[in-house]
Scaffold this motif. Structure first.
Motif, PDB file in Angstrom:
ATOM      1  N   ASN A  54       0.848  -1.190   0.000  1.00  0.00           N
ATOM      2  CA  ASN A  54       0.000   0.000   0.000  1.00  0.00           C
ATOM      3  C   ASN A  54       0.890   1.248   0.000  1.00  0.00           C
ATOM      4  OD1 ASN A  54      -1.421   2.266   1.411  1.00  0.00           O
ATOM      5  ND2 ASN A  54      -3.109   0.804   1.294  1.00  0.00           N
ATOM      6  N   PRO A  55       0.580   2.239  -0.860  1.00  0.00           N
ATOM      7  CA  PRO A  55       1.427   3.438  -0.961  1.00  0.00           C
ATOM      8  C   PRO A  55       1.582   4.201   0.360  1.00  0.00           C
ATOM      9  CG  PRO A  55      -0.230   3.425  -2.701  1.00  0.00           C
ATOM     10  CD  PRO A  55      -0.517   2.257  -1.827  1.00  0.00           C
ATOM     11  N   VAL A  56       0.544   4.210   1.185  1.00  0.00           N
ATOM     12  CA  VAL A  56       0.635   4.893   2.477  1.00  0.00           C
ATOM     13  C   VAL A  56       1.641   4.166   3.377  1.00  0.00           C
ATOM     14  CG1 VAL A  56      -0.642   5.547   4.551  1.00  0.00           C
ATOM     15  CG2 VAL A  56      -1.692   5.845   2.308  1.00  0.00           C
ATOM     16  N   GLY A  94       3.025   8.937   5.436  1.00  0.00           N
ATOM     17  CA  GLY A  94       1.821   8.367   4.821  1.00  0.00           C
ATOM     18  C   GLY A  94       1.236   9.267   3.746  1.00  0.00           C
ATOM     19  N   LEU A  95       1.165  10.560   4.036  1.00  0.00           N
ATOM     20  CA  LEU A  95       0.644  11.504   3.041  1.00  0.00           C
ATOM     21  C   LEU A  95       1.532  11.575   1.808  1.00  0.00           C
ATOM     22  CD1 LEU A  95      -0.577  14.467   5.293  1.00  0.00           C
ATOM     23  CD2 LEU A  95      -1.982  12.880   3.970  1.00  0.00           C
ATOM     24  N   PHE A  98       0.987   8.456  -0.297  1.00  0.00           N
ATOM     25  CA  PHE A  98      -0.298   8.561  -0.984  1.00  0.00           C
ATOM     26  C   PHE A  98      -0.231   9.566  -2.135  1.00  0.00           C
ATOM     27  CE2 PHE A  98      -4.464  10.605  -1.432  1.00  0.00           C
ATOM     28  CZ  PHE A  98      -5.245   9.503  -1.744  1.00  0.00           C
ATOM     29  N   HIS A 101       1.919   8.417  -5.100  1.00  0.00           N
ATOM     30  CA  HIS A 101       1.187   7.365  -5.812  1.00  0.00           C
ATOM     31  C   HIS A 101       0.094   7.963  -6.698  1.00  0.00           C
ATOM     32  CE1 HIS A 101      -0.813   3.537  -6.546  1.00  0.00           C
ATOM     33  NE2 HIS A 101      -1.949   4.106  -6.145  1.00  0.00           N
ATOM     34  N   LYS A 102      -0.673   8.896  -6.168  1.00  0.00           N
ATOM     35  CA  LYS A 102      -1.766   9.505  -6.946  1.00  0.00           C
ATOM     36  C   LYS A 102      -1.246  10.361  -8.091  1.00  0.00           C
ATOM     37  CE  LYS A 102      -5.454   7.936  -5.104  1.00  0.00           C
ATOM     38  NZ  LYS A 102      -6.284   7.021  -5.864  1.00  0.00           N
ATOM     39  N   LYS A 108      -0.346  -0.384  -7.694  1.00  0.00           N
ATOM     40  CA  LYS A 108       0.098  -0.974  -6.428  1.00  0.00           C
ATOM     41  C   LYS A 108       0.912  -2.206  -6.644  1.00  0.00           C
ATOM     42  CE  LYS A 108      -2.298  -2.733  -2.574  1.00  0.00           C
ATOM     43  NZ  LYS A 108      -3.477  -2.727  -1.819  1.00  0.00           N
TER      44      LYS A 108
END
Length: 108
Positions: A54-56, A94-95, A98, A101-102, A108
């Motif tokens: 998971n990216p986070v 985490g941010l 995310f 990734h976006k 993923k």
């Protein structure tokens, strides 16, 4: 190369977010510069590392791995200061994972 540039820019933004409270607290410029440069490097690493998680979680993992050597030095003299540092690392890592990734649209 687009991913790495995105990581550097996103890391710079995270660095500014991290350093503003430090400036308001009156911390030294070497501490501010170290924190800012750490986030730029973390952004680059998050964008470059190819972990299939998971990216986070990827952002949090990379952020804490980069922080680890500094955390040992900081914790040796001021263990209580590791609490806000860890909270900021958790949130911004985490941010950053995310956001990178976006923005890059990687799978993923």
């Amino acid at each position: 190369m687009k991913k790495q540039i995105t990581g550097l820019i996103a890391g710079g933004v995270a660095g500014v977010i991290d350093v503003v409270p430090m400036i308001l607290q009156g911390l030294t410029w070497d501490a501010n510069l170290a924190a800012f440069s750490m986030w730029v490097v973390i952004g680059l690493f998050i964008a470059s590392v190819d972990l299939k998680i998971n990216p986070v979680l990827k952002g949090i993992l990379v952020a804490f791995l980069v922080l680890l050597p500094s955390a040992i030095l900081i914790g040796w003299k001021e263990p209580a200061s590791l609490i806000p540092i860890s909270v900021m690392t958790l949130i911004l890592g985490g941010l950053l994972g995310f956001a990178i990734h976006k923005i890059t649209g990687e799978n993923k």
